[in-house]
Design a protein around this motif. Structure first.
Motif, PDB file in Angstrom:
ATOM      1  N   LYS A 137       2.971  -2.221   1.349  1.00  0.00           N
ATOM      2  CA  LYS A 137       2.755  -1.486   0.094  1.00  0.00           C
ATOM      3  C   LYS A 137       1.990  -0.189   0.350  1.00  0.00           C
ATOM      4  O   LYS A 137       2.243   0.819  -0.295  1.00  0.00           O
ATOM      5  CB  LYS A 137       2.000  -2.390  -0.888  1.00  0.00           C
ATOM      6  N   ARG A 138       1.094  -0.196   1.325  1.00  0.00           N
ATOM      7  CA  ARG A 138       0.378   1.041   1.683  1.00  0.00           C
ATOM      8  C   ARG A 138       1.327   2.065   2.295  1.00  0.00           C
ATOM      9  O   ARG A 138       1.188   3.262   2.063  1.00  0.00           O
ATOM     10  CB  ARG A 138      -0.748   0.740   2.670  1.00  0.00           C
ATOM     11  N   GLN A 163       0.468  -6.229   1.684  1.00  0.00           N
ATOM     12  CA  GLN A 163      -0.398  -5.104   1.322  1.00  0.00           C
ATOM     13  C   GLN A 163      -0.192  -3.929   2.262  1.00  0.00           C
ATOM     14  O   GLN A 163      -0.189  -2.775   1.840  1.00  0.00           O
ATOM     15  CB  GLN A 163      -1.860  -5.540   1.337  1.00  0.00           C
ATOM     16  N   GLU A 164      -0.037  -4.225   3.554  1.00  0.00           N
ATOM     17  CA  GLU A 164       0.201  -3.156   4.528  1.00  0.00           C
ATOM     18  C   GLU A 164       1.509  -2.425   4.221  1.00  0.00           C
ATOM     19  O   GLU A 164       1.570  -1.202   4.282  1.00  0.00           O
ATOM     20  CB  GLU A 164       0.246  -3.711   5.953  1.00  0.00           C
ATOM     21  N   ASN A 217      -2.309  -9.623   5.948  1.00  0.00           N
ATOM     22  CA  ASN A 217      -1.982  -8.999   4.673  1.00  0.00           C
ATOM     23  C   ASN A 217      -0.758  -8.089   4.800  1.00  0.00           C
ATOM     24  O   ASN A 217      -0.786  -6.937   4.378  1.00  0.00           O
ATOM     25  CB  ASN A 217      -3.186  -8.202   4.177  1.00  0.00           C
TER      26      ASN A 217
END
Length: 185
Positions: free
Chosen positions: A142-143, A139-140, A136
């Motif tokens: 985006k974190r 997503q990582e 992911n």
């Protein structure tokens, strides 16, 4: 003079390549990036585009995200499409798992692009030591960077990417090595 034609799954990869390729391609090698509207569009397009370009000076590179597919099977499928198009010598590269893995392999570039302090230090942490293993990556990223958007992020991060050994993404290094070999032949 050689011309490289890159068949890409999406426009964010085009943004990255248009920034990094002039830095790594030898003089006299031109390139053209052709983004597609996703995996299915790319797959339908490969044989047709390869057949249409008959010039011996043109060489092709297909770049496809692995996502959650077995990369060996995916590469075989893409090579079969290249054979159908009459260009079995096409360089096929799989990005493990997605473009953001290349960015997570160079947190220094992300830190510089977004003016974030201390992000590069996280590169040695277990999670980011081998970013290609992250299922992911988008997503990582985006974190880490809340305002990250795929296309705009590619434009911001690519100018700062380390094109040497510092990037921790193995698939990025395999892409660069294949490209260098292709340019030497």
């Amino acid at each position: 003079m050689t011309r490289l034609v890159f068949l890409l799954e999406e426009s964010s990869m085009q943004e990255v390549l248009e920034i990094i390729l002039p830095k790594i391609l030898p003089a006299g090698v031109e390139f053209l990036c052709i983004p597609h509207e996703g995996k299915q569009d790319l797959a339908r397009s490969i044989p047709r585009k390869l057949r249409a370009w008959r010039s011996p000076e043109v060489r092709f590179v297909v770049i496809h995200d692995q996502d959650s597919v077995d990369c060996v099977v995916l590469k075989q499928q893409l090579l079969k499409l290249c054979e159908e198009g009459g260009r079995p010598e096409t360089l096929v590269r799989i990005v493990c798992h997605e473009l953001e893995s290349w960015f997570l392999g160079d947190l220094g570039a992300v830190e510089t692009a977004y003016q974030l302090s201390g992000l590069a230090k996280r590169q040695q942490g277990r999670k980011f030591r081998q970013p290609d293993e992250l299922n992911n990556a988008a997503q990582e990223l985006k974190r880490l960077v809340r305002r990250y958007q795929k296309l705009e992020g590619a434009r911001r991060i690519a100018p700062h990417m380390n094109l040497g050994d510092a990037n921790r993404s193995r698939s990025f290094h395999i892409f660069l090595a294949g490209l260098r070999r292709l340019c030497q032949n």
